[in-house]
Design a protein around this motif. Structure first.
Motif, short mmCIF file in Angstrom:
data_model
loop_
_atom_site.label_atom_id
_atom_site.label_comp_id
_atom_site.label_asym_id
_atom_site.label_seq_id
_atom_site.Cartn_x
_atom_site.Cartn_y
_atom_site.Cartn_z
N TYR A 405 0.84 -1.21 0.00
CA TYR A 405 0.00 0.00 0.00
C TYR A 405 0.88 1.26 0.00
CZ TYR A 405 -3.03 3.69 1.80
OH TYR A 405 -3.69 4.89 1.98
N LEU A 406 1.91 1.27 0.83
CA LEU A 406 2.79 2.45 0.91
C LEU A 406 3.54 2.66 -0.40
CD1 LEU A 406 4.26 2.07 4.52
CD2 LEU A 406 2.53 3.71 3.74
N VAL A 407 3.91 1.57 -1.06
CA VAL A 407 4.58 1.69 -2.36
C VAL A 407 3.64 2.29 -3.39
CG1 VAL A 407 5.57 0.42 -4.30
CG2 VAL A 407 6.24 -0.16 -1.97
N GLU A 408 2.46 1.71 -3.48
CA GLU A 408 1.52 2.12 -4.54
C GLU A 408 0.95 3.52 -4.33
OE1 GLU A 408 -1.34 -1.02 -4.75
OE2 GLU A 408 0.03 -2.36 -5.85
N ASN A 409 1.01 3.99 -3.10
CA ASN A 409 0.50 5.33 -2.83
C ASN A 409 1.62 6.34 -2.60
OD1 ASN A 409 -2.68 5.29 -2.42
ND2 ASN A 409 -1.84 3.34 -1.68
N SER A 410 2.82 5.94 -2.94
CA SER A 410 3.95 6.84 -2.79
C SER A 410 4.30 7.48 -4.13
CB SER A 410 5.17 6.08 -2.27
OG SER A 410 6.32 6.89 -2.35
N VAL A 411 4.73 8.73 -4.06
CA VAL A 411 5.20 9.41 -5.27
C VAL A 411 6.53 8.82 -5.73
CG1 VAL A 411 5.90 11.66 -6.19
CG2 VAL A 411 3.98 11.52 -4.62
N GLY A 412 7.21 8.11 -4.84
CA GLY A 412 8.52 7.57 -5.17
C GLY A 412 8.52 6.60 -6.33
N VAL A 413 7.37 5.95 -6.62
CA VAL A 413 7.35 5.00 -7.72
C VAL A 413 7.50 5.68 -9.07
CG1 VAL A 413 5.95 3.31 -6.47
CG2 VAL A 413 4.81 5.06 -7.85
N ILE A 414 7.38 6.99 -9.07
CA ILE A 414 7.52 7.71 -10.34
C ILE A 414 8.91 7.51 -10.94
CG2 ILE A 414 8.35 9.91 -9.42
CD1 ILE A 414 5.64 9.45 -12.13
N THR A 415 9.89 7.24 -10.09
CA THR A 415 11.26 7.02 -10.60
C THR A 415 11.30 5.81 -11.52
OG1 THR A 415 12.16 7.95 -8.56
CG2 THR A 415 13.66 6.65 -9.91
N ALA A 416 10.55 4.76 -11.19
CA ALA A 416 10.52 3.57 -12.04
C ALA A 416 9.81 3.85 -13.36
CB ALA A 416 9.82 2.43 -11.31
N ILE A 417 8.90 4.81 -13.34
CA ILE A 417 8.12 5.12 -14.54
C ILE A 417 8.82 6.15 -15.42
CG2 ILE A 417 5.90 6.16 -15.25
CD1 ILE A 417 4.77 4.87 -12.63
N CYS A 418 9.72 6.89 -14.81
CA CYS A 418 10.42 7.99 -15.51
C CYS A 418 11.02 7.58 -16.86
CB CYS A 418 11.49 8.56 -14.58
SG CYS A 418 12.38 9.97 -15.27
N PRO A 419 11.73 6.44 -16.97
CA PRO A 419 12.31 6.08 -18.27
C PRO A 419 11.26 5.83 -19.36
CG PRO A 419 13.35 4.84 -16.51
CD PRO A 419 12.16 5.50 -15.92
N HIS A 420 10.00 5.58 -18.98
CA HIS A 420 8.96 5.26 -19.95
C HIS A 420 8.21 6.50 -20.44
CE1 HIS A 420 9.30 0.92 -19.10
NE2 HIS A 420 9.58 1.33 -17.87
N VAL A 421 8.20 7.56 -19.62
CA VAL A 421 7.43 8.76 -20.00
C VAL A 421 8.29 10.01 -20.10
CG1 VAL A 421 5.33 7.80 -18.97
CG2 VAL A 421 6.80 9.31 -17.60
#
Length: 483
Positions: A405-421
């Protein structure tokens, strides 16, 4: 009717200071008694392992002195027998001097000499205190000085105690490794500077803890090698005065044989008598280990904080009520005690360092405080690691749902998405998520930046937490998307 007081019989002993009454039944003598009266410092007894170390040293010296014809075989055999009895646990109560004492350990050395001499006298049919039969200085301390006996005893004792500490540290390594495997599938939020960073697996964190502990064990092994070099035979200042040349050659091999420990004689006995830097090296390795353990304990307290209003990512075994006023409160008492032991070890290291530095010319007079702090550090750390393993680490469980839950609701996951967008778009999504409270996942899907399948793949625990996953493959995807 008043209870009859038991009378104590005394024997009169004499030293260079004068005469003194010594209780008839005890095995210590006048010099030990003076030291006990002079040094009321800790109120503690001498560590049993240094008593045993002294018995090994005195036994080896008696055997060697007999071999080279300096001591009569009958006297040597009585000394050896007395030492063997000490090694069996007898007469330890007659070691009465305080662990912290003036005189560079002379009081402790003489305490051993007197106890062994008086027991040897008994074995030869005499009365305690009749030093014409076996003399503490002339026989038990023959070919020795406090200045080679005491540092040797300190090194022997440290090595024996470190053996137990290393055993407990290996248990901790194994317990952490086991938890690393158990928690390998649990995705959680990694944090840097106490802020959300990027996802990590709980198992990866525990694996890192185990690696750090093994590094401490290896560091300790290297430092311990320095403790295997002895100055036995150097006597007062390392020149070997009053020691026979044959004794000088045989004393360390004989000590190795009877103790079962691996020692070598220093090639420069003056250096080995002057300097205590091997103790500083070992203390430094113990301190480094204390820092590692305290950091792990800190992490456990943080990750288990709550249970509702904190991180709540792991559960520590409940061991005690946590409050006399707040019902149901359970505190992380085991990590807390590990922290406190670490603080004490770090303080002891400072004392050992300063004591070693304060040595002057041919001798360091401050060995007693070095040994007191060293033995305390090793013992308390071993006990702390033992309870850490048995009462904390082995029983830790993960709150998987909370972690995800903390992972999915954290802004920190944006780092993993950054290379895609792309970085800029990722930064915009992050700001919007913080401002609106919406999840990064929902915002990306809402804007159609990625499909749900793509998001699921990107946010798969392995993809987010294994090195190399976002390399060439992600670069190709990002370039195509931005074209």
């Amino acid at each position: 009717m008043e209870k009859e007081k038991k009378t104590i019989d005394y024997r009169v002993e004499k030293d260079s200071i004068g005469t003194k009454d010594v209780p008839e039944g005890v095995y210590y003598g006048v010099q030990s008694l003076r030291a006990a009266e002079n040094f009321h410092i800790t109120g503690l007894s001498m560590h049993p392992e240094i008593i045993n170390s002294l018995a090994y040293i005195k036994k080896a010296a008696a055997i060697t002195n007999c071999e080279v014809g300096i001591i009569d075989k009958k006297i040597a055999n009585a000394i050896v027998k007395a030492c063997d009895e000490i090694l069996e646990g007898k007469f330890h109560k007659d070691f009465i001097v305080d662990p912290i004492q003036g005189g560079a350990g002379t009081s402790l050395n003489m305490n051993a000499n007197e106890v062994i001499a008086n027991r040897a006298i008994e074995l030869l049919g005499g009365q305690k205190g009749d030093y014409s039969i076996v003399n503490p200085n002339d026989h038990v301390n023959c070919s020795q000085s406090t200045n080679d006996v005491i540092p040797t005893a300190g090194k022997m004792t440290s090595l024996r105690l470190l053996k137990n500490l290393k055993k407990e540290l290996r248990r901790l390594y194994e317990a952490l490794s086991k938890k690393a495997d158990e928690f390998d599938h649990v995705i959680k939020m990694g944090r840097t500077q106490m802020q959300d960073a990027v996802p990590i697996r709980l198992g990866q964190e525990f694996k890192a803890y185990s690696v750090a502990v093994m590094r401490d064990i290896n560091r300790m092994d290297k430092a311990m090698d320095e403790m295997r070099t002895l100055n036995m035979g150097g006597t007062a200042v390392g020149t070997g005065i009053n020691a026979d040349e044959a004794y000088l050659k045989r004393i360390v091999p004989n000590l190795v044989e009877i103790s079962g420990m691996d020692f070598v004689q220093a090639f420069d006995l003056i250096d080995a008598t002057q300097n205590l830097d091997p103790f500083v090296a070992v203390s430094g390795a113990i301190k480094a280990c204390a820092v590692t353990l305290s950091k792990i304990a800190n992490d456990f307290r943080l990750m288990s904080s709550g249970p509702r209003a904190g991180f709540g990512e792991i559960n520590l075994p409940a061991k005690q009520n946590g409050s006399s006023i707040m019902p149901g409160k359970v505190n992380p008492v085991i990590p807390e005690v590990v922290n406190q032991v670490a603080f004490n070890v770090i303080g002891n290291d400072v004392t050992i360092t300063m004591a070693a530095e304060a040595g002057q010319l041919e001798l360091n007079a401050f060995e007693p405080i070095v040994f007191y702090c060293m033995f305390q550090s090793i013992d308390t750390m071993a006990y702390a690691v033992q309870t850490f393993v048995d009462n904390c680490v082995s029983g830790i469980t993960a709150n998987e749902t909370r972690c995800r839950y903390l992972v999915e609701n954290s802004v920190g996951v944006i780092t993993a998405i950054c290379p895609h967008v792309g970085y800029q778009k990722a930064a915009d999504i992050a700001k919007q998520a913080i401002k609106t409270g919406e999840s990064v996942r929902d915002l990306i899907l809402k804007e159609g930046l990625l499909t749900e399948d793509e998001l699921n793949e990107i946010m798969d625990p392995v993809n987010m937490t294994e090195p190399g996953i976002s390399g060439k493959e992600l670069l190709v995807k990002t370039t195509a998307k931005n074209a």
